[in-house]
Write a protein that holds these residues in place. Structure first.
Motif, PDB file in Angstrom:
ATOM      1  N   ILE A  86       0.739  -1.368  -0.134  1.00 24.94           N
ATOM      2  CA  ILE A  86      -0.111  -0.024  -0.113  1.00 24.94           C
ATOM      3  C   ILE A  86       0.819   1.198   0.127  1.00 24.94           C
ATOM      4  O   ILE A  86       0.640   2.436  -0.796  1.00 24.94           O
ATOM      5  N   ASN A  87       1.919   1.342   0.828  1.00 26.62           N
ATOM      6  CA  ASN A  87       2.768   2.416   0.827  1.00 26.62           C
ATOM      7  C   ASN A  87       3.518   2.587  -0.252  1.00 26.62           C
ATOM      8  O   ASN A  87       3.597   3.945  -0.747  1.00 26.62           O
ATOM      9  N   GLN A  88       3.686   1.552  -1.052  1.00 26.48           N
ATOM     10  CA  GLN A  88       4.658   1.624  -2.339  1.00 26.48           C
ATOM     11  C   GLN A  88       3.791   2.129  -3.431  1.00 26.48           C
ATOM     12  O   GLN A  88       3.950   2.841  -4.253  1.00 26.48           O
ATOM     13  N   GLU A  98      -3.615   6.265   2.782  1.00 29.11           N
ATOM     14  CA  GLU A  98      -4.918   6.708   3.213  1.00 29.11           C
ATOM     15  C   GLU A  98      -5.869   6.985   1.781  1.00 29.11           C
ATOM     16  O   GLU A  98      -7.056   6.400   1.557  1.00 29.11           O
ATOM     17  N   ALA A  99      -5.224   7.807   1.126  1.00 33.21           N
ATOM     18  CA  ALA A  99      -5.696   8.104  -0.214  1.00 33.21           C
ATOM     19  C   ALA A  99      -6.338   6.942  -1.035  1.00 33.21           C
ATOM     20  O   ALA A  99      -7.114   6.705  -1.621  1.00 33.21           O
ATOM     21  N   ILE A 100      -5.313   6.168  -1.304  1.00 31.59           N
ATOM     22  CA  ILE A 100      -5.050   4.972  -2.040  1.00 31.59           C
ATOM     23  C   ILE A 100      -6.005   4.056  -1.488  1.00 31.59           C
ATOM     24  O   ILE A 100      -7.021   3.507  -2.270  1.00 31.59           O
ATOM     25  N   LEU A 129     -10.652   5.062   8.483  1.00 26.12           N
ATOM     26  CA  LEU A 129     -10.477   6.343   9.426  1.00 26.12           C
ATOM     27  C   LEU A 129      -9.720   6.102  10.731  1.00 26.12           C
ATOM     28  O   LEU A 129      -9.237   6.966  11.391  1.00 26.12           O
ATOM     29  N   LEU A 130      -9.556   4.709  11.086  1.00 20.90           N
ATOM     30  CA  LEU A 130      -8.653   4.122  12.210  1.00 20.90           C
ATOM     31  C   LEU A 130      -7.051   4.551  11.866  1.00 20.90           C
ATOM     32  O   LEU A 130      -7.009   4.341  10.652  1.00 20.90           O
ATOM     33  N   PRO A 131      -6.562   4.523  13.049  1.00 25.23           N
ATOM     34  CA  PRO A 131      -4.995   4.642  12.826  1.00 25.23           C
ATOM     35  C   PRO A 131      -4.587   3.074  12.414  1.00 25.23           C
ATOM     36  O   PRO A 131      -5.416   2.221  12.549  1.00 25.23           O
TER      37      PRO A 131
END
Length: 180
Positions: A86-88, A98-100, A129-131
């Motif tokens: 997800i981060n990549q 979060e946007a992805i 919406l959660l951490p």
């Protein structure tokens, strides 16, 4: 656990490795798919992350020290691979993770592998919406029905901390579901 120790020896022995690894894939493919899918939400992405997970498991099995259960170790790899994916993806698209994930939730209706309804989509929005840690704990406890002890081993945190995270996550989700 002697059975697990024997299985790990089979995985490490070059003569029995291929057969043992096929067995490992057979045992873990479906639960890992579900675990990864709960994090990345998209079927095709899940397949990619699942494949990467098994590659890493095979690659690093020689480094497995048996300090946790094989199950926990493999799930930790899958969790890390899913989060990294997800981060990549976010970095590649020059946006946030979060946007992805929000975009993926918006596209769930069109996903032929998603069989949820409007409430499921709303639940996924609430979870986003959660951490990150609360997301993981909630998904593992609620969707996968893992025990706190198992989640503790996978995430490397205390059971007490997990219970608190889950409790806070549930409250936030309830608030979102009732107010949106």
């Amino acid at each position: 656990m002697q059975e697990e120790k024997d299985f790990i020896e089979q995985l490490l022995n070059t003569e029995t490795q291929n057969k043992a690894f096929r067995e490992l894939v057979r045992i873990y493919q479906k639960p890992l798919y579900n675990h990864i899918r709960n994090i990345v939400l998209n079927h095709d992405d899940t397949d990619d992350v699942l494949q990467n997970t098994f590659v890493k498991v095979f690659q690093y099995l020689k480094d497995f020290k048996g300090e946790s259960k094989l199950f926990s170790w493999i799930y930790r790899i899958a969790t890390n691979e899913a989060i990294s994916f997800i981060n990549q993806k976010a970095k590649k698209h020059q946006t946030t993770s979060e946007a992805i994930q929000s975009k993926i939730v918006e596209n769930l209706k069109a996903d032929v592998y998603f069989d949820g309804d409007e409430i499921q989509i709303k639940l996924q929005k609430a979870i986003l919406l959660l951490p990150e840690k609360q997301q993981l704990v909630f998904r593992m406890k609620y969707f996968e029905e893992l025990k706190y002890e198992e989640i503790s081993e996978i995430l490397g945190t205390t059971v007490g901390g997990l219970k608190a995270s889950y409790h806070h996550a549930v409250k936030k989700i309830e608030d979102f579901m009732n107010n949106n």
